[in-house]
Motif scaffolding. Structure first.
Motif, PDB file in Angstrom:
ATOM      1  N   SER A  60       0.832  -1.213   0.000  1.00  0.00           N
ATOM      2  CA  SER A  60       0.000   0.000   0.000  1.00  0.00           C
ATOM      3  C   SER A  60       0.863   1.258   0.000  1.00  0.00           C
ATOM      4  O   SER A  60       0.354   2.355  -0.208  1.00  0.00           O
ATOM      5  CB  SER A  60      -0.933   0.011   1.216  1.00  0.00           C
ATOM      6  OG  SER A  60      -0.198   0.182   2.415  1.00  0.00           O
ATOM      7  N   ARG A  61       2.177   1.111   0.208  1.00  0.00           N
ATOM      8  CA  ARG A  61       3.073   2.271   0.193  1.00  0.00           C
ATOM      9  C   ARG A  61       3.149   2.849  -1.221  1.00  0.00           C
ATOM     10  O   ARG A  61       3.049   2.136  -2.207  1.00  0.00           O
ATOM     11  CB  ARG A  61       4.461   1.866   0.687  1.00  0.00           C
ATOM     12  CG  ARG A  61       4.463   1.510   2.162  1.00  0.00           C
ATOM     13  CD  ARG A  61       5.745   0.857   2.603  1.00  0.00           C
ATOM     14  NE  ARG A  61       6.914   1.634   2.224  1.00  0.00           N
ATOM     15  CZ  ARG A  61       8.148   1.130   2.164  1.00  0.00           C
ATOM     16  NH1 ARG A  61       8.368  -0.122   2.462  1.00  0.00           N
ATOM     17  NH2 ARG A  61       9.153   1.892   1.813  1.00  0.00           N
ATOM     18  N   GLN A  62       3.349   4.147  -1.294  1.00  0.00           N
ATOM     19  CA  GLN A  62       3.321   4.862  -2.564  1.00  0.00           C
ATOM     20  C   GLN A  62       4.294   4.284  -3.589  1.00  0.00           C
ATOM     21  O   GLN A  62       4.001   4.251  -4.789  1.00  0.00           O
ATOM     22  CB  GLN A  62       3.621   6.352  -2.333  1.00  0.00           C
ATOM     23  CG  GLN A  62       3.456   7.208  -3.575  1.00  0.00           C
ATOM     24  CD  GLN A  62       2.058   7.155  -4.158  1.00  0.00           C
ATOM     25  OE1 GLN A  62       1.077   7.162  -3.440  1.00  0.00           O
ATOM     26  NE2 GLN A  62       1.952   7.059  -5.475  1.00  0.00           N
ATOM     27  N   GLN A  63       5.443   3.786  -3.148  1.00  0.00           N
ATOM     28  CA  GLN A  63       6.444   3.277  -4.087  1.00  0.00           C
ATOM     29  C   GLN A  63       5.950   2.060  -4.871  1.00  0.00           C
ATOM     30  O   GLN A  63       6.510   1.722  -5.918  1.00  0.00           O
ATOM     31  CB  GLN A  63       7.733   2.916  -3.344  1.00  0.00           C
ATOM     32  CG  GLN A  63       7.618   1.650  -2.503  1.00  0.00           C
ATOM     33  CD  GLN A  63       8.866   1.371  -1.705  1.00  0.00           C
ATOM     34  OE1 GLN A  63       9.085   1.949  -0.656  1.00  0.00           O
ATOM     35  NE2 GLN A  63       9.690   0.472  -2.205  1.00  0.00           N
ATOM     36  N   PHE A  64       4.897   1.407  -4.390  1.00  0.00           N
ATOM     37  CA  PHE A  64       4.363   0.233  -5.075  1.00  0.00           C
ATOM     38  C   PHE A  64       3.054   0.518  -5.814  1.00  0.00           C
ATOM     39  O   PHE A  64       2.514  -0.361  -6.478  1.00  0.00           O
ATOM     40  CB  PHE A  64       4.117  -0.901  -4.070  1.00  0.00           C
ATOM     41  CG  PHE A  64       5.357  -1.400  -3.393  1.00  0.00           C
ATOM     42  CD1 PHE A  64       6.393  -1.975  -4.107  1.00  0.00           C
ATOM     43  CD2 PHE A  64       5.488  -1.289  -2.016  1.00  0.00           C
ATOM     44  CE1 PHE A  64       7.533  -2.450  -3.475  1.00  0.00           C
ATOM     45  CE2 PHE A  64       6.620  -1.761  -1.376  1.00  0.00           C
ATOM     46  CZ  PHE A  64       7.648  -2.335  -2.103  1.00  0.00           C
ATOM     47  N   GLN A  65       2.513   1.718  -5.709  1.00  0.00           N
ATOM     48  CA  GLN A  65       1.210   2.039  -6.281  1.00  0.00           C
ATOM     49  C   GLN A  65       1.326   2.500  -7.738  1.00  0.00           C
ATOM     50  O   GLN A  65       2.131   3.371  -8.059  1.00  0.00           O
ATOM     51  CB  GLN A  65       0.530   3.134  -5.456  1.00  0.00           C
ATOM     52  CG  GLN A  65       0.196   2.717  -4.031  1.00  0.00           C
ATOM     53  CD  GLN A  65      -1.010   1.807  -3.969  1.00  0.00           C
ATOM     54  OE1 GLN A  65      -2.091   2.148  -4.447  1.00  0.00           O
ATOM     55  NE2 GLN A  65      -0.835   0.629  -3.380  1.00  0.00           N
ATOM     56  N   PHE A  96       0.185  -4.321 -14.754  1.00  0.00           N
ATOM     57  CA  PHE A  96       0.072  -4.929 -13.427  1.00  0.00           C
ATOM     58  C   PHE A  96       0.363  -3.864 -12.381  1.00  0.00           C
ATOM     59  O   PHE A  96       1.356  -3.142 -12.497  1.00  0.00           O
ATOM     60  CB  PHE A  96       1.082  -6.073 -13.275  1.00  0.00           C
ATOM     61  CG  PHE A  96       1.086  -6.673 -11.903  1.00  0.00           C
ATOM     62  CD1 PHE A  96       0.242  -7.725 -11.586  1.00  0.00           C
ATOM     63  CD2 PHE A  96       1.915  -6.170 -10.912  1.00  0.00           C
ATOM     64  CE1 PHE A  96       0.230  -8.269 -10.307  1.00  0.00           C
ATOM     65  CE2 PHE A  96       1.912  -6.700  -9.631  1.00  0.00           C
ATOM     66  CZ  PHE A  96       1.065  -7.754  -9.327  1.00  0.00           C
ATOM     67  N   HIS A  97      -0.493  -3.787 -11.335  1.00  0.00           N
ATOM     68  CA  HIS A  97      -0.248  -2.765 -10.319  1.00  0.00           C
ATOM     69  C   HIS A  97      -1.150  -2.962  -9.095  1.00  0.00           C
ATOM     70  O   HIS A  97      -2.084  -3.748  -9.110  1.00  0.00           O
ATOM     71  CB  HIS A  97      -0.470  -1.356 -10.880  1.00  0.00           C
ATOM     72  CG  HIS A  97      -1.845  -1.160 -11.449  1.00  0.00           C
ATOM     73  ND1 HIS A  97      -2.086  -1.213 -12.801  1.00  0.00           N
ATOM     74  CD2 HIS A  97      -3.042  -0.921 -10.868  1.00  0.00           C
ATOM     75  CE1 HIS A  97      -3.368  -1.011 -13.030  1.00  0.00           C
ATOM     76  NE2 HIS A  97      -3.979  -0.839 -11.857  1.00  0.00           N
ATOM     77  N   PHE A  98      -0.828  -2.210  -8.070  1.00  0.00           N
ATOM     78  CA  PHE A  98      -1.706  -1.978  -6.929  1.00  0.00           C
ATOM     79  C   PHE A  98      -2.237  -0.558  -7.086  1.00  0.00           C
ATOM     80  O   PHE A  98      -1.593   0.288  -7.694  1.00  0.00           O
ATOM     81  CB  PHE A  98      -0.937  -2.091  -5.604  1.00  0.00           C
ATOM     82  CG  PHE A  98      -0.477  -3.492  -5.308  1.00  0.00           C
ATOM     83  CD1 PHE A  98      -1.304  -4.385  -4.658  1.00  0.00           C
ATOM     84  CD2 PHE A  98       0.790  -3.910  -5.687  1.00  0.00           C
ATOM     85  CE1 PHE A  98      -0.885  -5.675  -4.385  1.00  0.00           C
ATOM     86  CE2 PHE A  98       1.225  -5.200  -5.417  1.00  0.00           C
ATOM     87  CZ  PHE A  98       0.381  -6.083  -4.768  1.00  0.00           C
ATOM     88  N   GLY A 152      -2.852  -2.569  -0.613  1.00  0.00           N
ATOM     89  CA  GLY A 152      -1.615  -3.285  -0.830  1.00  0.00           C
ATOM     90  C   GLY A 152      -1.703  -4.784  -0.869  1.00  0.00           C
ATOM     91  O   GLY A 152      -0.676  -5.445  -0.986  1.00  0.00           O
ATOM     92  N   GLN A 153      -2.889  -5.357  -0.783  1.00  0.00           N
ATOM     93  CA  GLN A 153      -2.945  -6.809  -0.834  1.00  0.00           C
ATOM     94  C   GLN A 153      -3.534  -7.295  -2.151  1.00  0.00           C
ATOM     95  O   GLN A 153      -3.122  -8.312  -2.682  1.00  0.00           O
ATOM     96  CB  GLN A 153      -3.753  -7.357   0.336  1.00  0.00           C
ATOM     97  CG  GLN A 153      -3.495  -8.831   0.556  1.00  0.00           C
ATOM     98  CD  GLN A 153      -4.036  -9.329   1.872  1.00  0.00           C
ATOM     99  OE1 GLN A 153      -5.033  -8.831   2.356  1.00  0.00           O
ATOM    100  NE2 GLN A 153      -3.381 -10.314   2.439  1.00  0.00           N
ATOM    101  N   ARG A 154      -4.454  -6.545  -2.709  1.00  0.00           N
ATOM    102  CA  ARG A 154      -5.124  -6.979  -3.936  1.00  0.00           C
ATOM    103  C   ARG A 154      -4.470  -6.351  -5.148  1.00  0.00           C
ATOM    104  O   ARG A 154      -4.461  -5.142  -5.320  1.00  0.00           O
ATOM    105  CB  ARG A 154      -6.595  -6.571  -3.858  1.00  0.00           C
ATOM    106  CG  ARG A 154      -7.410  -7.079  -5.001  1.00  0.00           C
ATOM    107  CD  ARG A 154      -8.866  -6.774  -4.743  1.00  0.00           C
ATOM    108  NE  ARG A 154      -9.467  -6.331  -5.983  1.00  0.00           N
ATOM    109  CZ  ARG A 154     -10.704  -5.924  -6.095  1.00  0.00           C
ATOM    110  NH1 ARG A 154     -11.468  -5.860  -5.053  1.00  0.00           N
ATOM    111  NH2 ARG A 154     -11.169  -5.548  -7.248  1.00  0.00           N
TER     112      ARG A 154
END
Length: 201
Positions: A110-115, A121-123, A128-130
């Motif tokens: 759920s952190r911004q670096q992964f959004q 493909f993405h969050f 941050g889980q789905r």
């Protein structure tokens, strides 16, 4: 039949869906969803036909613009075709979950670096889980690479450290409880990904 982007629940009509958004996902709503909830609450749950049609038209136009901006390159940092990944972005919309513990730390997607780091493909929406896959042919290796994590059959590399290439280090990569080859396994609707990589000692 409307389907909730947040939890996948289905509803018979738009009003029931919007009430569900307000009741169950109030803290996770984007601006358009928040406005729809506020409009429904302000008129007691009913809508004048003209306003309803105008609202749906505006929502559809806004959604189309957001979709075009996102999938035409307005967002995302990875070009799927350049990375040898999927090229038919926008052809599907799959969801699943990822649980990744690397070096003893569970990653918080759920952190911004992964959004919204990639179009295929993405969050998104601060969750941050789905995960969301928007193209056919998204392999597990490709998906994780978009998040800055390189996975092979026996190694996981993240944040400058590679796990699994020294004696005593362990790496587990499974989908739905079964070991997979990350470069070959193509993500499917509902897949539950689990990655565990630990240093020796």
């Amino acid at each position: 039949m409307p389907e909730c982007e947040h939890c996948g629940a289905s509803f018979d009509d738009e009003d029931a869906y919007v009430r569900h958004l307000g009741d169950e996902h109030a803290d996770d709503l984007g601006p358009i969803e928040s406005r729809r909830v506020a409009e429904l609450e302000s008129d007691g749950g009913g809508r004048d036909a003209v306003m309803y049609g105008a609202g749906l038209g505006a929502l559809a136009l806004g959604g189309l613009l957001a979709y075009l901006l996102f999938f035409s390159g307005g967002a995302g940092t990875t070009d799927p075709s350049a990375a040898g990944g999927p090229t038919d972005v926008g052809s599907v919309h799959y969801h699943g979950t990822i649980n990744a513990t690397i070096g003893g730390q569970q990653l918080d997607f759920s952190r911004q670096q992964f959004q919204l780091q990639d179009r295929a493909f993405h969050f998104e929406n601060g969750q941050g889980q789905r995960w969301h896959a928007h193209a056919k042919g998204v392999t597990l290796a490709y998906a994780m690479q978009t998040l800055g994590i390189n996975v092979t059959d026996d190694t996981v590399a993240y944040d400058g450290t590679t796990y699994g290439d020294d004696p005593g280090e362990s790496v587990t990569i499974t989908v739905n409880g079964e070991p997979v080859t990350p470069s070959e396994y193509v993500l499917q609707q509902g897949d539950r990904v689990r990655i565990v990589a630990n240093a020796s000692g």
